[in-house]
Design a protein around this motif. Structure first.
Motif, short mmCIF file in Angstrom:
data_model
loop_
_atom_site.label_atom_id
_atom_site.label_comp_id
_atom_site.label_asym_id
_atom_site.label_seq_id
_atom_site.Cartn_x
_atom_site.Cartn_y
_atom_site.Cartn_z
N ASN A 86 -9.32 -1.43 35.35
CA ASN A 86 -8.42 -0.62 34.51
C ASN A 86 -7.76 0.42 35.41
OD1 ASN A 86 -7.13 1.04 32.71
ND2 ASN A 86 -8.94 1.51 31.48
N ARG A 87 -6.50 0.18 35.75
CA ARG A 87 -5.82 1.03 36.73
C ARG A 87 -5.39 2.37 36.16
NH1 ARG A 87 -1.54 -3.01 39.31
NH2 ARG A 87 -1.08 -1.17 40.60
N ASP A 88 -5.75 2.65 34.90
CA ASP A 88 -5.52 3.98 34.34
C ASP A 88 -6.69 4.91 34.66
OD1 ASP A 88 -3.08 3.32 33.20
OD2 ASP A 88 -4.02 2.55 31.38
N THR A 89 -7.76 4.34 35.22
CA THR A 89 -8.94 5.14 35.57
C THR A 89 -9.06 5.25 37.08
OG1 THR A 89 -10.45 3.23 35.70
CG2 THR A 89 -10.10 4.24 33.51
N LEU A 90 -9.83 6.24 37.53
CA LEU A 90 -10.03 6.44 38.97
C LEU A 90 -10.77 5.25 39.57
CD1 LEU A 90 -9.59 8.46 41.27
CD2 LEU A 90 -11.85 9.44 40.75
N MET A 91 -11.80 4.78 38.88
CA MET A 91 -12.56 3.65 39.39
C MET A 91 -11.70 2.39 39.43
SD MET A 91 -16.23 2.08 38.10
CE MET A 91 -17.07 3.61 38.54
N GLY A 92 -10.86 2.21 38.42
CA GLY A 92 -9.99 1.04 38.38
C GLY A 92 -9.00 1.04 39.54
N LYS A 93 -8.47 2.22 39.86
CA LYS A 93 -7.53 2.32 40.99
C LYS A 93 -8.24 1.97 42.30
CE LYS A 93 -4.81 6.04 38.79
NZ LYS A 93 -3.61 5.26 38.47
N TRP A 107 -4.54 5.11 44.61
CA TRP A 107 -5.96 5.47 44.67
C TRP A 107 -6.16 6.82 45.38
CZ3 TRP A 107 -10.76 6.33 43.90
CH2 TRP A 107 -11.70 6.45 44.91
N ALA A 156 -4.75 9.79 43.41
CA ALA A 156 -5.61 10.13 42.27
C ALA A 156 -6.85 10.89 42.74
CB ALA A 156 -6.02 8.86 41.53
#
Length: 321
Positions: free
Chosen positions: A147-154, A215, A218
């Motif tokens: 999920n690229r809307d989250t830090l982990m996703g990025k 990434w 962010a």
């Protein structure tokens, strides 16, 4: 006479210090790569724990190095058999034997061992017997998981892009620092396998650069010595992602993407190299620039597996009867 006496005394003291030194610690410290230091220390610890039931203390190491040559060879051969009985892969057995041989050679060079283990033969290994991986279409499913809307996703998306686009090894990814990345020229300085401490520059795709930018922006990290990829777990937040962590991230994403085949960072590397050979119609010399294999014959194994010449001949034979 007095000077000679002093010199003799100093020499004896020096020899005594050498005899009592921690040879194992000095041997490991002599290695350049941090990864190599860790692997040698781990492998030698396993050897001494298995054979003596004890930690590799300076005394235990010294006792081993001062064994009769034939007793030492018999001991190492027994250890080799134990490793085989454990069901370890040939490459793992050979790596552990190599660690023991290297220790003995080091001790021999500094006069603390009178024998070598040249008669200990390694297990025969056929490299890259299985170079199968996943297709680009299947990898696209993995790219869709974070999920690229989250830090982990990025982070995970950038990690996946770098693994695929550049066919990097997880150790090469783990060791990256922000200062190794030149966003303007789309270049990345990596510490490649077998390159010692010398980093080499590789080109990075526009898509990967964009993913890395998202990434890092962010994260809001500006320290060039900071790792490119960090842990986001509460227990180790901010720490450099280890190779084990990268393996777990890739495996988890693969499962979420519905991939039943066990997938690892190295399997993605296999997939990238195979896809590159497919896209270039088997141009192994061009693909070698991507994979950075020192031996072109290794890439030929990839290409042979991709084409499955053996399967074609088998089908031809079947049609003859």
């Amino acid at each position: 006479m007095s000077n000679i006496a002093v010199t003799t005394e100093n020499t004896e003291l020096t020899m005594l210090a050498i005899t009592n030194q921690d040879i194992l610690t000095d041997f490991v410290a002599d290695k350049r790569s941090t990864k190599t230091k860790h692997e040698y220390a781990k492998d030698l610890k396993d050897f001494f724990k298995t054979i003596t039931g004890d930690e590799p203390t300076p005394q235990r190491v010294s006792e081993f190095l001062h064994l009769d040559r034939f007793k030492a060879i018999a001991l190492v051969l027994r250890y080799k058999q134990i490793l085989v009985e454990r069901g370890l892969k040939e490459a793992t057995v050979n790596r552990r034997l190599s660690a023991i041989k290297s220790l003995v050679n080091y001790a021999n060079k500094i006069g603390q061992c009178s024998y070598t283990l040249i008669d200990i033969k390694s297990e025969k290994v056929r490299p890259y017997r299985d170079t199968s991986g996943i297709t680009p279409d299947v990898f696209k499913k993995m790219l869709a998981v974070p999920n690229r809307d989250t830090l982990m996703g990025k982070r995970d998306y950038a990690l996946l892009r770098l693994l695929w686009d550049n066919a990097l090894r997880r150790g090469e990814v783990s060791s990256l620092s922000i200062g190794d990345l030149d966003l303007d020229s789309r270049r990345l300085w990596i510490l490649g396998k077998g390159r010692g401490s010398q980093k080499e520059a590789i080109a990075v795709s526009v898509q990967t650069i964009k993913a890395l930018q998202e990434w890092l922006q962010a994260r809001r990290e500006t320290d060039i010595n900071s790792p490119v990829f960090i842990s986001l777990s509460s227990r180790a937040i901010g720490h450099r992602l280890t190779t084990t962590s990268i393996y777990r991230i890739v495996s988890a994403i693969a499962l979420d993407a519905g991939i039943t085949k066990q997938l690892s960072p190295h399997r993605i590397r296999h997939s990238s190299v195979t896809a590159a050979l497919e896209a270039t119609n088997g141009d192994v010399r061009r693909v070698q620039k991507l994979s950075r294999h020192s031996n072109l014959n290794t890439l030929m194994i990839y290409d042979d597996n991709r084409l499955s010449h053996q399967g074609e001949i088998t089908d031809l034979l079947a049609d003859l009867v």
